[in-house]
Design a protein around this motif. Structure first.
Motif, mmCIF file in Angstrom:
data_model
loop_
_atom_site.group_PDB
_atom_site.id
_atom_site.type_symbol
_atom_site.label_atom_id
_atom_site.label_comp_id
_atom_site.label_asym_id
_atom_site.label_seq_id
_atom_site.Cartn_x
_atom_site.Cartn_y
_atom_site.Cartn_z
ATOM 1 N N LYS A 93 -22.128 12.410 17.826
ATOM 2 C CA LYS A 93 -23.443 11.778 17.889
ATOM 3 C C LYS A 93 -24.445 12.783 18.467
ATOM 4 O O LYS A 93 -24.061 13.703 19.198
ATOM 5 N N VAL A 94 -25.707 12.591 18.143
ATOM 6 C CA VAL A 94 -26.762 13.507 18.583
ATOM 7 C C VAL A 94 -27.090 13.242 20.045
ATOM 8 O O VAL A 94 -27.334 12.105 20.439
ATOM 9 N N SER A 95 -27.062 14.300 20.852
ATOM 10 C CA SER A 95 -27.460 14.177 22.258
ATOM 11 C C SER A 95 -28.954 14.403 22.412
ATOM 12 O O SER A 95 -29.644 13.642 23.091
ATOM 13 N N ASN A 96 -29.435 15.488 21.835
ATOM 14 C CA ASN A 96 -30.888 15.736 21.852
ATOM 15 C C ASN A 96 -31.233 16.836 20.863
ATOM 16 O O ASN A 96 -30.367 17.595 20.414
ATOM 17 N N ILE A 97 -32.513 16.881 20.536
ATOM 18 C CA ILE A 97 -33.054 17.894 19.626
ATOM 19 C C ILE A 97 -34.345 18.413 20.219
ATOM 20 O O ILE A 97 -35.151 17.652 20.760
ATOM 21 N N ASP A 98 -34.547 19.720 20.124
ATOM 22 C CA ASP A 98 -35.832 20.310 20.501
ATOM 23 C C ASP A 98 -36.214 21.295 19.408
ATOM 24 O O ASP A 98 -35.406 22.166 19.051
ATOM 25 N N ALA A 155 -49.479 34.383 11.533
ATOM 26 C CA ALA A 155 -50.857 34.195 11.986
ATOM 27 C C ALA A 155 -51.835 34.302 10.829
ATOM 28 O O ALA A 155 -52.885 33.676 10.825
ATOM 29 N N ALA A 156 -51.480 35.106 9.821
ATOM 30 C CA ALA A 156 -52.340 35.268 8.660
ATOM 31 C C ALA A 156 -52.223 34.083 7.705
ATOM 32 O O ALA A 156 -52.868 34.053 6.663
ATOM 33 N N GLY A 157 -51.385 33.120 8.034
ATOM 34 C CA GLY A 157 -51.264 31.924 7.219
ATOM 35 C C GLY A 157 -50.385 32.099 6.001
ATOM 36 O O GLY A 157 -50.470 31.348 5.039
ATOM 37 N N GLU A 158 -49.509 33.102 6.018
ATOM 38 C CA GLU A 158 -48.631 33.322 4.866
ATOM 39 C C GLU A 158 -47.458 32.355 4.853
ATOM 40 O O GLU A 158 -46.809 32.192 3.818
ATOM 41 N N GLY A 159 -47.175 31.746 5.998
ATOM 42 C CA GLY A 159 -46.054 30.822 6.041
ATOM 43 C C GLY A 159 -46.028 30.045 7.330
ATOM 44 O O GLY A 159 -46.865 30.234 8.212
ATOM 45 N N ILE A 160 -45.070 29.150 7.419
ATOM 46 C CA ILE A 160 -44.817 28.381 8.635
ATOM 47 C C ILE A 160 -43.326 28.494 8.938
ATOM 48 O O ILE A 160 -42.485 28.407 8.036
ATOM 49 N N ALA A 161 -43.019 28.709 10.207
ATOM 50 C CA ALA A 161 -41.631 28.847 10.649
ATOM 51 C C ALA A 161 -41.309 27.752 11.647
ATOM 52 O O ALA A 161 -42.208 27.120 12.219
ATOM 53 N N ALA A 162 -40.030 27.520 11.855
ATOM 54 C CA ALA A 162 -39.601 26.556 12.862
ATOM 55 C C ALA A 162 -38.267 26.991 13.427
ATOM 56 O O ALA A 162 -37.429 27.558 12.716
ATOM 57 N N MET A 163 -38.075 26.752 14.722
ATOM 58 C CA MET A 163 -36.778 26.982 15.345
ATOM 59 C C MET A 163 -36.395 25.756 16.146
ATOM 60 O O MET A 163 -37.244 25.074 16.712
ATOM 61 N N ALA A 164 -35.096 25.482 16.135
ATOM 62 C CA ALA A 164 -34.615 24.244 16.751
ATOM 63 C C ALA A 164 -33.321 24.502 17.487
ATOM 64 O O ALA A 164 -32.545 25.392 17.122
ATOM 65 N N VAL A 165 -33.097 23.716 18.519
ATOM 66 C CA VAL A 165 -31.778 23.614 19.119
ATOM 67 C C VAL A 165 -31.384 22.140 19.122
ATOM 68 O O VAL A 165 -32.240 21.254 19.186
ATOM 69 N N ALA A 166 -30.085 21.915 18.999
ATOM 70 C CA ALA A 166 -29.578 20.543 18.990
ATOM 71 C C ALA A 166 -28.337 20.476 19.844
ATOM 72 O O ALA A 166 -27.517 21.397 19.866
ATOM 73 N N GLY A 167 -28.201 19.380 20.569
ATOM 74 C CA GLY A 167 -26.978 19.079 21.291
ATOM 75 C C GLY A 167 -26.296 17.891 20.655
ATOM 76 O O GLY A 167 -26.956 16.931 20.246
ATOM 77 N N ILE A 168 -24.970 17.972 20.538
ATOM 78 C CA ILE A 168 -24.204 16.841 20.008
ATOM 79 C C ILE A 168 -23.006 16.612 20.941
ATOM 80 O O ILE A 168 -22.618 17.506 21.684
ATOM 81 N N GLU A 169 -22.463 15.416 20.876
ATOM 82 C CA GLU A 169 -21.279 15.114 21.704
ATOM 83 C C GLU A 169 -20.385 14.154 20.928
ATOM 84 O O GLU A 169 -20.822 13.548 19.939
ATOM 85 N N ALA A 170 -19.174 14.035 21.395
ATOM 86 C CA ALA A 170 -18.238 13.130 20.749
ATOM 87 C C ALA A 170 -18.754 11.703 20.866
ATOM 88 O O ALA A 170 -19.175 11.278 21.935
ATOM 89 N N ALA A 171 -18.755 10.993 19.741
ATOM 90 C CA ALA A 171 -19.205 9.600 19.756
ATOM 91 C C ALA A 171 -18.122 8.761 20.437
ATOM 92 O O ALA A 171 -16.935 8.905 20.143
#
Ligand SMILES: [Zn+2]
Length: 158
Positions: A90-95, A141-157
């Motif tokens: 199960k998902v613990s958290n996402i940032d 910054a020049a508007g050529e694209g959009i990026a994203a980075m994420a971290v996620a925590g999961i644990e045993a349900a």
């Protein structure tokens, strides 16, 4: 507790809607890609898959598959939720941080969090979305694209 990291970037082009975290945002350009190119949701998916050591988004949802063309990435995120469930996680958290010089995203953050939480079936308090810029540096910054980075925590349900 297991953690995973996700990163994604898509080019901004004319003639496409801009979808971030499942929210269609008024802008003169949109992200190019096979699905709706929701770079934010893709980074979240990769972080969750990484936390479970289940590979990456391209392995589970390969670009070029006709039934995935322009699909909402929230639907793909539901697929990741099911993969995690199948492994009894199960998902613990996402940032997640999205990096876009324009448009301004502050007014859309809550709706993005709500969309991601609904797709994953978790409380909105477990989902953090932040918006940043590249401070005038380089292609983002020049508007050529959009990026994203994420971290996620999961644990045993339980
Ligand atoms: Zn992507």
């Amino acid at each position: 507790m297991r953690t995973g990291i996700g990163y994604d970037i898509h080019p901004l082009v004319a003639g496409r809607p801009l979808v971030l975290g499942g929210v269609t945002i008024p802008f003169e350009k949109g992200l190019d890609g096979w699905s709706d190119a929701d770079v934010l949701t893709h980074a979240v998916m990769d972080a969750l898959l990484g936390a479970a050591a289940l590979g990456d988004i391209g392995r589970h949802f390969p670009p070029g598959e006709e039934d995935l063309r322009n699909i909402s990435s929230l639907v793909l995120l539901q697929g990741v939720r099911d993969l995690l469930k199948g492994k009894s996680y199960k998902v613990s958290n996402i940032d997640v941080t999205v990096i876009a010089e324009r448009p301004r995203l502050a007014d859309h953050i809550y709706a993005m969090r709500a969309n991601l939480a609904a797709a994953l079936g978790v409380d909105i308090d477990l989902v953090s979305v932040k918006a940043s810029t590249n401070n005038g540096i380089g292609e983002l910054a020049a508007g050529e694209g959009i990026a994203a980075m994420a971290v996620a925590g999961i644990e045993a349900a339980s």
